[in-house]
Design a protein around this motif. Structure first.
Motif, PDB file in Angstrom:
ATOM      1  N   ASN A 128       0.828  -1.203   0.000  1.00 39.46           N
ATOM      2  CA  ASN A 128       0.000   0.000   0.000  1.00 39.46           C
ATOM      3  C   ASN A 128       0.866   1.258   0.000  1.00 39.46           C
ATOM      4  OD1 ASN A 128      -2.770   1.272   0.442  1.00 39.46           O
ATOM      5  ND2 ASN A 128      -1.693   2.030   2.241  1.00 39.46           N
ATOM      6  N   ALA A 129       1.897   1.272   0.856  1.00 39.74           N
ATOM      7  CA  ALA A 129       2.784   2.434   0.923  1.00 39.74           C
ATOM      8  C   ALA A 129       3.526   2.631  -0.402  1.00 39.74           C
ATOM      9  CB  ALA A 129       3.779   2.255   2.071  1.00 39.74           C
ATOM     10  N   ALA A 130       3.980   1.531  -0.997  1.00 43.12           N
ATOM     11  CA  ALA A 130       4.708   1.643  -2.263  1.00 43.12           C
ATOM     12  C   ALA A 130       3.810   2.173  -3.376  1.00 43.12           C
ATOM     13  CB  ALA A 130       5.278   0.270  -2.648  1.00 43.12           C
ATOM     14  N   LEU A 131       2.581   1.667  -3.437  1.00 47.46           N
ATOM     15  CA  LEU A 131       1.669   2.108  -4.493  1.00 47.46           C
ATOM     16  C   LEU A 131       1.247   3.561  -4.300  1.00 47.46           C
ATOM     17  CD1 LEU A 131      -0.516  -1.108  -4.839  1.00 47.46           C
ATOM     18  CD2 LEU A 131       1.103  -0.203  -6.515  1.00 47.46           C
ATOM     19  N   LEU A 132       1.059   3.975  -3.056  1.00 49.37           N
ATOM     20  CA  LEU A 132       0.721   5.375  -2.808  1.00 49.37           C
ATOM     21  C   LEU A 132       1.883   6.294  -3.179  1.00 49.37           C
ATOM     22  CD1 LEU A 132      -1.283   5.187   0.543  1.00 49.37           C
ATOM     23  CD2 LEU A 132      -2.156   5.491  -1.774  1.00 49.37           C
ATOM     24  N   SER A 133       3.112   5.802  -3.027  1.00 51.09           N
ATOM     25  CA  SER A 133       4.275   6.582  -3.487  1.00 51.09           C
ATOM     26  C   SER A 133       4.250   6.739  -5.001  1.00 51.09           C
ATOM     27  CB  SER A 133       5.569   5.892  -3.042  1.00 51.09           C
ATOM     28  OG  SER A 133       5.661   5.853  -1.633  1.00 51.09           O
ATOM     29  N   VAL A 134       3.857   5.670  -5.695  1.00 53.39           N
ATOM     30  CA  VAL A 134       3.728   5.748  -7.152  1.00 53.39           C
ATOM     31  C   VAL A 134       2.675   6.785  -7.536  1.00 53.39           C
ATOM     32  CG1 VAL A 134       3.022   4.474  -9.216  1.00 53.39           C
ATOM     33  CG2 VAL A 134       4.508   3.384  -7.528  1.00 53.39           C
ATOM     34  N   VAL A 135       1.547   6.769  -6.817  1.00 53.03           N
ATOM     35  CA  VAL A 135       0.497   7.748  -7.091  1.00 53.03           C
ATOM     36  C   VAL A 135       1.012   9.164  -6.879  1.00 53.03           C
ATOM     37  CG1 VAL A 135      -1.744   8.615  -6.312  1.00 53.03           C
ATOM     38  CG2 VAL A 135      -1.375   6.156  -6.574  1.00 53.03           C
ATOM     39  N   SER A 136       1.738   9.398  -5.776  1.00 50.29           N
ATOM     40  CA  SER A 136       2.271  10.736  -5.497  1.00 50.29           C
ATOM     41  C   SER A 136       3.248  11.174  -6.587  1.00 50.29           C
ATOM     42  CB  SER A 136       2.971  10.734  -4.128  1.00 50.29           C
ATOM     43  OG  SER A 136       2.055  10.448  -3.098  1.00 50.29           O
ATOM     44  N   PHE A 137       4.099  10.249  -7.038  1.00 51.03           N
ATOM     45  CA  PHE A 137       5.038  10.578  -8.113  1.00 51.03           C
ATOM     46  C   PHE A 137       4.293  10.974  -9.380  1.00 51.03           C
ATOM     47  CE2 PHE A 137       7.317   9.071 -11.904  1.00 51.03           C
ATOM     48  CZ  PHE A 137       8.445   9.877 -11.836  1.00 51.03           C
ATOM     49  N   LEU A 138       3.279  10.189  -9.750  1.00 53.86           N
ATOM     50  CA  LEU A 138       2.524  10.499 -10.963  1.00 53.86           C
ATOM     51  C   LEU A 138       1.819  11.844 -10.844  1.00 53.86           C
ATOM     52  CD1 LEU A 138       0.949   6.981 -11.659  1.00 53.86           C
ATOM     53  CD2 LEU A 138       2.728   8.115 -13.005  1.00 53.86           C
ATOM     54  N   MET A 139       1.308  12.152  -9.649  1.00 53.02           N
ATOM     55  CA  MET A 139       0.614  13.431  -9.463  1.00 53.02           C
ATOM     56  C   MET A 139       1.569  14.609  -9.632  1.00 53.02           C
ATOM     57  SD  MET A 139      -2.688  12.924  -8.671  1.00 53.02           S
ATOM     58  CE  MET A 139      -3.248  14.226  -7.581  1.00 53.02           C
ATOM     59  N   THR A 140       2.816  14.453  -9.161  1.00 47.33           N
ATOM     60  CA  THR A 140       3.767  15.556  -9.310  1.00 47.33           C
ATOM     61  C   THR A 140       4.190  15.763 -10.757  1.00 47.33           C
ATOM     62  OG1 THR A 140       5.665  14.088  -8.896  1.00 47.33           O
ATOM     63  CG2 THR A 140       4.670  15.175  -6.990  1.00 47.33           C
ATOM     64  N   ARG A 141       4.040  14.734 -11.596  1.00 47.35           N
ATOM     65  CA  ARG A 141       4.424  14.843 -12.999  1.00 47.35           C
ATOM     66  C   ARG A 141       3.276  15.283 -13.898  1.00 47.35           C
ATOM     67  NH1 ARG A 141       9.623  15.079 -13.582  1.00 47.35           N
ATOM     68  NH2 ARG A 141       9.443  14.261 -15.709  1.00 47.35           N
ATOM     69  N   ALA A 142       2.084  15.384 -13.349  1.00 42.65           N
ATOM     70  CA  ALA A 142       0.907  15.693 -14.161  1.00 42.65           C
ATOM     71  C   ALA A 142       0.733  17.193 -14.327  1.00 42.65           C
ATOM     72  CB  ALA A 142      -0.342  15.101 -13.503  1.00 42.65           C
ATOM     73  N   ASP A 143       0.081  17.587 -15.427  1.00 41.64           N
ATOM     74  CA  ASP A 143      -0.288  18.995 -15.550  1.00 41.64           C
ATOM     75  C   ASP A 143      -1.494  19.276 -14.667  1.00 41.64           C
ATOM     76  OD1 ASP A 143      -2.721  18.354 -16.923  1.00 41.64           O
ATOM     77  OD2 ASP A 143      -1.617  18.216 -18.798  1.00 41.64           O
ATOM     78  N   MET A 144      -1.842  20.550 -14.549  1.00 44.80           N
ATOM     79  CA  MET A 144      -2.841  20.954 -13.571  1.00 44.80           C
ATOM     80  C   MET A 144      -4.198  20.289 -13.814  1.00 44.80           C
ATOM     81  SD  MET A 144      -3.268  22.684 -10.837  1.00 44.80           S
ATOM     82  CE  MET A 144      -1.802  23.726 -10.847  1.00 44.80           C
ATOM     83  N   THR A 145      -4.638  20.228 -15.061  1.00 46.69           N
ATOM     84  CA  THR A 145      -5.955  19.663 -15.371  1.00 46.69           C
ATOM     85  C   THR A 145      -6.017  18.184 -15.015  1.00 46.69           C
ATOM     86  OG1 THR A 145      -6.254  21.253 -17.163  1.00 46.69           O
ATOM     87  CG2 THR A 145      -7.666  19.295 -17.162  1.00 46.69           C
ATOM     88  N   ASP A 146      -4.996  17.439 -15.448  1.00 46.20           N
ATOM     89  CA  ASP A 146      -4.972  16.005 -15.147  1.00 46.20           C
ATOM     90  C   ASP A 146      -4.835  15.763 -13.649  1.00 46.20           C
ATOM     91  OD1 ASP A 146      -5.237  15.355 -17.796  1.00 46.20           O
ATOM     92  OD2 ASP A 146      -3.085  15.072 -18.142  1.00 46.20           O
ATOM     93  N   ALA A 147      -4.048  16.594 -12.971  1.00 48.03           N
ATOM     94  CA  ALA A 147      -3.874  16.423 -11.527  1.00 48.03           C
ATOM     95  C   ALA A 147      -5.189  16.654 -10.782  1.00 48.03           C
ATOM     96  CB  ALA A 147      -2.808  17.386 -11.009  1.00 48.03           C
ATOM     97  N   GLU A 148      -5.959  17.650 -11.204  1.00 50.94           N
ATOM     98  CA  GLU A 148      -7.248  17.894 -10.570  1.00 50.94           C
ATOM     99  C   GLU A 148      -8.207  16.731 -10.793  1.00 50.94           C
ATOM    100  OE1 GLU A 148      -8.682  21.564 -12.089  1.00 50.94           O
ATOM    101  OE2 GLU A 148      -7.364  22.810 -10.845  1.00 50.94           O
ATOM    102  N   GLN A 149      -8.222  16.202 -12.016  1.00 50.32           N
ATOM    103  CA  GLN A 149      -9.085  15.071 -12.310  1.00 50.32           C
ATOM    104  C   GLN A 149      -8.672  13.843 -11.494  1.00 50.32           C
ATOM    105  OE1 GLN A 149      -9.105  13.854 -16.417  1.00 50.32           O
ATOM    106  NE2 GLN A 149     -10.416  12.086 -16.053  1.00 50.32           N
ATOM    107  N   ALA A 150      -7.362  13.604 -11.420  1.00 54.36           N
ATOM    108  CA  ALA A 150      -6.873  12.452 -10.663  1.00 54.36           C
ATOM    109  C   ALA A 150      -7.154  12.608  -9.177  1.00 54.36           C
ATOM    110  CB  ALA A 150      -5.372  12.276 -10.899  1.00 54.36           C
TER     111      ALA A 150
END
Length: 323
Positions: free
Chosen positions: A145-167
């Motif tokens: 769970n911790a590892a996957l949430l880290s993946v989610v956080s990484f992806l969120m930091t790489r997203a543009d604003m629109t995609d980040a809001e949707q995610a």
């Protein structure tokens, strides 16, 4: 108790259809269902509120049933998809679809379902050591769970604003976008998974005696356990695909049902009804009881579930059963 929970669910369901900026009285609700209504009422009721209420009910049933199956099968109150990493797997896959491929709608839902299945398979494989121990599976699940949430956080930091809001909105868990088109796949999947889960749940009392005792009684232990885990994971997958990973519903439903039953171990049916009540009540509170701004349903369930998780961890640690 099951009858009382069902009655409470009907009351909350009708309340969710009636209360809002545009009030609909119970007589008007009944008239609308009978086909005698006004166009404005029909639009608010059938296009906006009814799909949302049905989606919330079905998602809550799926989460409550899945959480009860996990907790009873592994004989551990921490054995919830929220804690084990299955919901995080769905989140990671869905956020990947949104951020990396700009996907939406069905593709995101399919990604969430696939991610939940993949996370469950990984956790089971890592936890297997000549059988499955409930606490070992929980510990490995927490790590995954911790590892996957880290993946989610990484992806969120790489997203543009629109995609980040949707995610971010999707990750919170929301019934905002409930439509009849999204409801049909959910209802069709649950029409298969819920009866299957109820049939497989008959093996739970025997499995809870321990593997050796269950084998002595003629139960195919590993086959039954894998079937139950796959079914419960499927319930989490389709529920998450429909409304996002609404946090702590699967985690809370079984313990709340046990409290209502006076401490007795609840069956899977009361837990599933409690899950539906938790989602509907939380969505009602998020819409009408937290000021003028509406919130996603996951905000309310998270606010309730997180303190309970901390309390349960502290209680288990004091009893010498913690990690």
């Amino acid at each position: 108790m099951t009858a009382a929970l069902l009655a409470a669910l009907v009351v909350v369901f009708l309340g969710s259809l009636s209360v809002g900026d545009f009030q609909i009285g119970i007589p008007d609700l009944l008239a609308a269902f009978a086909g005698d209504s006004l166009p404005r009422i029909d639009y608010v009721l059938f296009d906006l509120r009814l799909p949302r209420a049905i989606t919330g009910t079905l998602v809550g049933l799926a989460f409550g049933l899945a959480g009860s199956l996990f907790q009873r099968l592994l004989r551990n109150p921490l054995a919830s998809p929220d804690v084990l990493g299955i919901s995080a797997g769905a989140s990671a896959a869905a956020v990947l679809c949104i951020v990396a491929f700009g996907a939406s709608g069905f593709v995101v839902s399919a990604g969430a379902f696939t991610g939940s299945i993949a996370a469950a398979a990984l956790i089971y494989a890592l936890a297997w050591q000549r059988g499955i121990n409930g606490y070992r599976l929980v510990l490995i699940g927490i790590g995954v769970n911790a590892a996957l949430l880290s993946v989610v956080s990484f992806l969120m930091t790489r997203a543009d604003m629109t995609d980040a809001e949707q995610a971010l909105l999707w990750r919170t868990g929301s019934l905002y976008d409930s439509t009849w088109e999204k409801l049909l796949p959910l209802a069709g999947s649950l029409a298969v998974l819920v009866p299957l889960a109820l049939v497989l749940a008959r093996a739970l009392p025997t499995l809870q005696l321990g593997d050796d005792s269950a084998r002595g009684l003629g139960l195919p232990v590993e086959r039954s356990r894998i079937a139950l885990l796959l079914t419960a994971t499927g319930l989490i997958g389709v529920g998450t695909a429909a409304a996002g990973p609404i946090s702590f519903v699967a985690f809370l439903s079984g313990p709340i049902a046990a409290r209502l039953l006076g401490g007795a171990r609840p069956g899977v049916v009361p837990a599933s009804l409690v899950g539906a009540l938790v989602v509907l009540c939380s969505d009602f509170a998020a819409q009408h009881l937290l000021g003028t701004q509406q919130f996603p349903v996951g905000v309310v369930t998270g606010a309730v579930g997180a303190p309970y998780l901390l309390w349960l961890l502290a209680k288990n640690n004091r009893a010498g059963r913690g990690a």
